[in-house]
Scaffold this active site. Structure first.
Site, PDB file in Angstrom:
ATOM      1  N   VAL A 152       0.997  -0.960   0.126  1.00 57.96           N
ATOM      2  CA  VAL A 152      -0.313  -0.432   0.129  1.00 57.96           C
ATOM      3  C   VAL A 152       0.709   1.094  -0.431  1.00 57.96           C
ATOM      4  O   VAL A 152       1.712   1.201   1.249  1.00 57.96           O
ATOM      5  CB  VAL A 152      -1.226   0.230   1.372  1.00 57.96           C
ATOM      6  CG1 VAL A 152      -1.969   1.638   1.222  1.00 57.96           C
ATOM      7  CG2 VAL A 152      -1.611  -1.085   1.519  1.00 57.96           C
ATOM      8  N   GLU A 153       0.906   1.814  -0.732  1.00 57.89           N
ATOM      9  CA  GLU A 153       1.517   3.499  -1.392  1.00 57.89           C
ATOM     10  C   GLU A 153       0.968   3.994  -0.043  1.00 57.89           C
ATOM     11  O   GLU A 153      -0.550   4.229  -0.596  1.00 57.89           O
ATOM     12  CB  GLU A 153       1.776   4.409  -2.508  1.00 57.89           C
ATOM     13  CG  GLU A 153       2.270   2.598  -3.363  1.00 57.89           C
ATOM     14  CD  GLU A 153       2.706   2.781  -4.987  1.00 57.89           C
ATOM     15  OE1 GLU A 153       3.657   4.124  -5.229  1.00 57.89           O
ATOM     16  OE2 GLU A 153       1.583   3.285  -5.232  1.00 57.89           O
ATOM     17  N   VAL A 154       1.232   4.930   0.562  1.00 55.92           N
ATOM     18  CA  VAL A 154       0.973   5.834   1.353  1.00 55.92           C
ATOM     19  C   VAL A 154       1.340   6.987   1.170  1.00 55.92           C
ATOM     20  O   VAL A 154       2.777   7.289   1.798  1.00 55.92           O
ATOM     21  CB  VAL A 154       0.890   5.279   3.594  1.00 55.92           C
ATOM     22  CG1 VAL A 154       0.795   6.300   4.279  1.00 55.92           C
ATOM     23  CG2 VAL A 154       0.444   4.067   3.462  1.00 55.92           C
TER      24      VAL A 154
END
Length: 319
Positions: A152-154
């Site tokens: 997941v790219e935060v």
């Protein structure tokens, strides 16, 4: 964790939203799903039935999974008691601007507001929110399907608070994901930019008649895909330099690699683009059109589960 997450709202029940909803429920959260699609109940039931075995294979207890997923009449009902909101709407800044104004107004003040946006940074659609509301909005971009693919790219926006970043990382870890914080907003973020670079060259090679779509896929599956499932581009290059590492690689083959990079192609543009694009589409359809979407995704998911299980086993042996 800095705080507890018990209730999640999933806004948008397409492929990504349904996958998120199943994952969240499998980790014990109460999930409320909102989407105007008329077949929402059927779509949720089908997703739970399809994805539950995947999560069971990953060691999660999916008993009573459907009891934790509820349909909401609208967005307001979905987010009313939410600790976290995962938005999965259309990839349009104007749409997200209006939607997040609603989310900020209707969700509890403590709720974390996350977007699955694939390319649009949150600063592009939070300009009219108050500083307090903008502070809890950021990107949580998954890769399809998010219940299987860990990344997941935060991506915080210009006004996202650091507490929200830490909370987002904690939340995604709590549902078994691997969050990576990206500290500078850029369209497409990191994963899709890398994917796009490879996809452009792949399209060029097929258009130029160098290779067929199915053979290009075999090249990736049996080389780069296999390598990148275990190490990333930089570690792979570091190992490619032998005992001398990345420095040795750059000093000895760096120039030839730069020359190759300078010669990378661009798929046909302008007046040739439409015809070339159509030929490419037809070639891909010829390669894979005889199988249904469900057959292809079923094969993909089984293979992804096998890769994840193999990596888990290797890590356990190492430890």
């Amino acid at each position: 964790m800095t705080r507890a997450f018990r209730t999640a709202a999933v806004i948008g029940a397409g492929t990504i939203g349904l996958s998120w909803a199943t994952l969240f429920a499998a980790h014990g959260l109460t999930v409320r799903v909102s989407d105007p699609r008329p077949d929402l109940a059927e779509a949720v039931d089908d997703a739970l039935a399809t994805y539950a075995p995947h999560l069971a294979a990953r060691g999660l207890d999916v008993t009573g999974l459907a009891d934790r997923v509820h349909l909401a009449a609208d967005v307001s009902e979905a987010v009313r008691d939410a600790d976290v909101v995962q938005e999965n709407g259309p990839e349009r800044a104007g749409f997200k601007k209006d939607l997040f104004a609603t989310l900020a107004r209707e969700a509890p003040a403590h709720a974390l507001l996350l977007s699955s946006s694939s390319a649009i940074p949150s600063t592009a659609f939070t300009g009219e929110l108050s500083d307090e509301d903008a502070a809890r909005v950021l990107i949580g971009h998954p890769f399809n399907p998010p219940h299987l693919v860990p990344l997941v790219e935060v991506v915080p926006g210009e006004r996202t608070g650091e507490d929200a970043v830490l909370d987002a990382v904690d939340f995604y870890i709590s549902v078994g994901r691997t969050p990576v914080v990206e500290r500078k907003e850029i369209p497409g973020f990191v994963g899709n930019r890398l994917q796009n670079a490879l996809s452009r060259e792949a399209a060029y090679l097929v258009q130029e008649g160098v290779v067929t779509p199915e053979d290009l896929d075999q090249v990736v599956i049996n080389s780069l895909g296999l390598r990148w499932a275990t190490v990333g581009p930089f570690l792979g290059a570091h190992l490619g330099g032998g005992p001398g590492g990345y420095r040795h690689l750059v000093e000895h083959i760096g120039r030839s690699m730069q020359q190759t990079g300078a010669g990378l192609g661009t798929p046909s543009q302008n007046k040739e683009q439409k015809e070339a694009q159509e030929r490419l589409i037809e070639a891909v359809e010829k390669a894979y059109g005889s199988s249904t979407y469900s057959e292809l995704t079923g094969t993909r998911d089984r293979r992804q589960l096998a890769v994840l299980a193999a990596l888990d086993s290797a890590d356990k042996e190492e430890n």
